[in-house]
Write a protein that holds these residues in place. Structure first.
Motif, PDB file in Angstrom:
ATOM      1  N   UNK A  98       0.826  -1.199   0.000  1.00 62.06           N
ATOM      2  CA  UNK A  98       0.000   0.000   0.000  1.00 62.06           C
ATOM      3  C   UNK A  98       0.871   1.264   0.000  1.00 62.06           C
ATOM      4  N   UNK A  99       1.902   1.290   0.827  1.00 61.71           N
ATOM      5  CA  UNK A  99       2.785   2.449   0.894  1.00 61.71           C
ATOM      6  C   UNK A  99       3.555   2.622  -0.411  1.00 61.71           C
ATOM      7  N   UNK A 100       4.029   1.528  -0.977  1.00 61.49           N
ATOM      8  CA  UNK A 100       4.827   1.599  -2.205  1.00 61.49           C
ATOM      9  C   UNK A 100       4.022   2.149  -3.374  1.00 61.49           C
ATOM     10  N   UNK A 101       2.739   1.947  -3.393  1.00 59.86           N
ATOM     11  CA  UNK A 101       1.909   2.395  -4.512  1.00 59.86           C
ATOM     12  C   UNK A 101       1.292   3.766  -4.305  1.00 59.86           C
ATOM     13  N   UNK A 102       1.453   4.339  -3.107  1.00 56.82           N
ATOM     14  CA  UNK A 102       0.839   5.630  -2.821  1.00 56.82           C
ATOM     15  C   UNK A 102       1.804   6.749  -3.226  1.00 56.82           C
ATOM     16  N   UNK A 103       1.365   7.690  -4.063  1.00 59.18           N
ATOM     17  CA  UNK A 103       2.264   8.786  -4.467  1.00 59.18           C
ATOM     18  C   UNK A 103       2.545   9.728  -3.304  1.00 59.18           C
ATOM     19  N   UNK A 104       3.657  10.382  -3.401  1.00 59.97           N
ATOM     20  CA  UNK A 104       4.044  11.396  -2.422  1.00 59.97           C
ATOM     21  C   UNK A 104       3.077  12.568  -2.526  1.00 59.97           C
ATOM     22  N   UNK A 105       2.910  13.336  -1.467  1.00 59.57           N
ATOM     23  CA  UNK A 105       1.970  14.453  -1.429  1.00 59.57           C
ATOM     24  C   UNK A 105       2.268  15.526  -2.465  1.00 59.57           C
ATOM     25  N   UNK A 106       1.231  16.108  -3.035  1.00 61.15           N
ATOM     26  CA  UNK A 106       1.382  17.108  -4.097  1.00 61.15           C
ATOM     27  C   UNK A 106       2.079  18.377  -3.616  1.00 61.15           C
ATOM     28  N   UNK A 107       2.083  18.643  -2.320  1.00 60.27           N
ATOM     29  CA  UNK A 107       2.715  19.845  -1.800  1.00 60.27           C
ATOM     30  C   UNK A 107       4.207  19.710  -1.547  1.00 60.27           C
ATOM     31  N   UNK A 108       4.765  18.519  -1.741  1.00 61.59           N
ATOM     32  CA  UNK A 108       6.190  18.310  -1.508  1.00 61.59           C
ATOM     33  C   UNK A 108       6.998  19.044  -2.576  1.00 61.59           C
ATOM     34  N   UNK A 109       8.048  19.749  -2.162  1.00 65.68           N
ATOM     35  CA  UNK A 109       8.915  20.486  -3.069  1.00 65.68           C
ATOM     36  C   UNK A 109      10.370  20.230  -2.685  1.00 65.68           C
ATOM     37  N   UNK A 110      11.275  20.413  -3.613  1.00 61.83           N
ATOM     38  CA  UNK A 110      12.692  20.403  -3.298  1.00 61.83           C
ATOM     39  C   UNK A 110      13.013  21.787  -2.768  1.00 61.83           C
TER      40      UNK A 110
END
Length: 167
Positions: free
Chosen positions: A4-16
């Protein structure tokens, strides 16, 4: 890691948030990043490190000589950073960056229209790859027949870009 964790995308608000570069000569790096590109020095730790930004942020780029004072760039064919990208808010400011590079005699290694963005490619004095770019509005991005993003790699008319730079 669970499936489940492996298939869940990272949050859209994450930035470098920032990049930290090993440099051989701190003064030379500051001359390039502040003198040529126009970043502002926000903090300096003697001859060892400096932090620079645009618009008063604490730092977008850290420069240090902790493991690299007097060193040379990585040899071709070795792993490491390909490039980092600096996002400009609009085409006019990218044009101004191009003007600054030309005025300082900094050569471009490439310039591409990717459909979603326009980008200039160069190297800093330590050989680190840099992309200077602006993103077109998302509603102007090219799309495939299936609706996916259809990026491309076309040349930019640099003379036309320069017409947008302030005099």
């Amino acid at each position: 890691m669970s499936e489940t964790t492996a298939n869940r995308p990272i949050g859209a608000g994450v930035r470098i948030g920032h990049v930290h570069l090993k440099v051989a000569d701190l003064e030379r790096a500051l001359d390039f990043y502040c003198g040529v590109l126009g970043f502002e020095l926000t903090q300096r730790w003697g001859e060892d490190a400096a932090f620079i930004s645009a618009g008063g942020y604490h730092h977008h780029i850290g420069l240090n000589t902790w493991e690299s004072r007097g060193g040379s760039p990585p040899a071709p064919g070795s792993t490491g950073l390909y490039h980092f990208a600096i996002l400009y808010p609009n085409r006019r400011e990218l044009a101004e960056a191009l003007r600054r590079l030309l005025d300082a005699g900094v050569p471009l290694q490439g310039a591409s229209d990717h459909g979603v963005s326009e980008a200039l490619y160069l190297r800093d004095p330590d050989g680190n790859g840099i992309e200077l770019y602006w993103d077109r509005p998302q509603d102007e991005w090219p799309r495939s027949a299936e609706g996916g993003i259809a990026m491309s790699n076309q040349p930019i008319d640099l003379e036309a870009l320069l017409t947008e730079a302030p005099a």
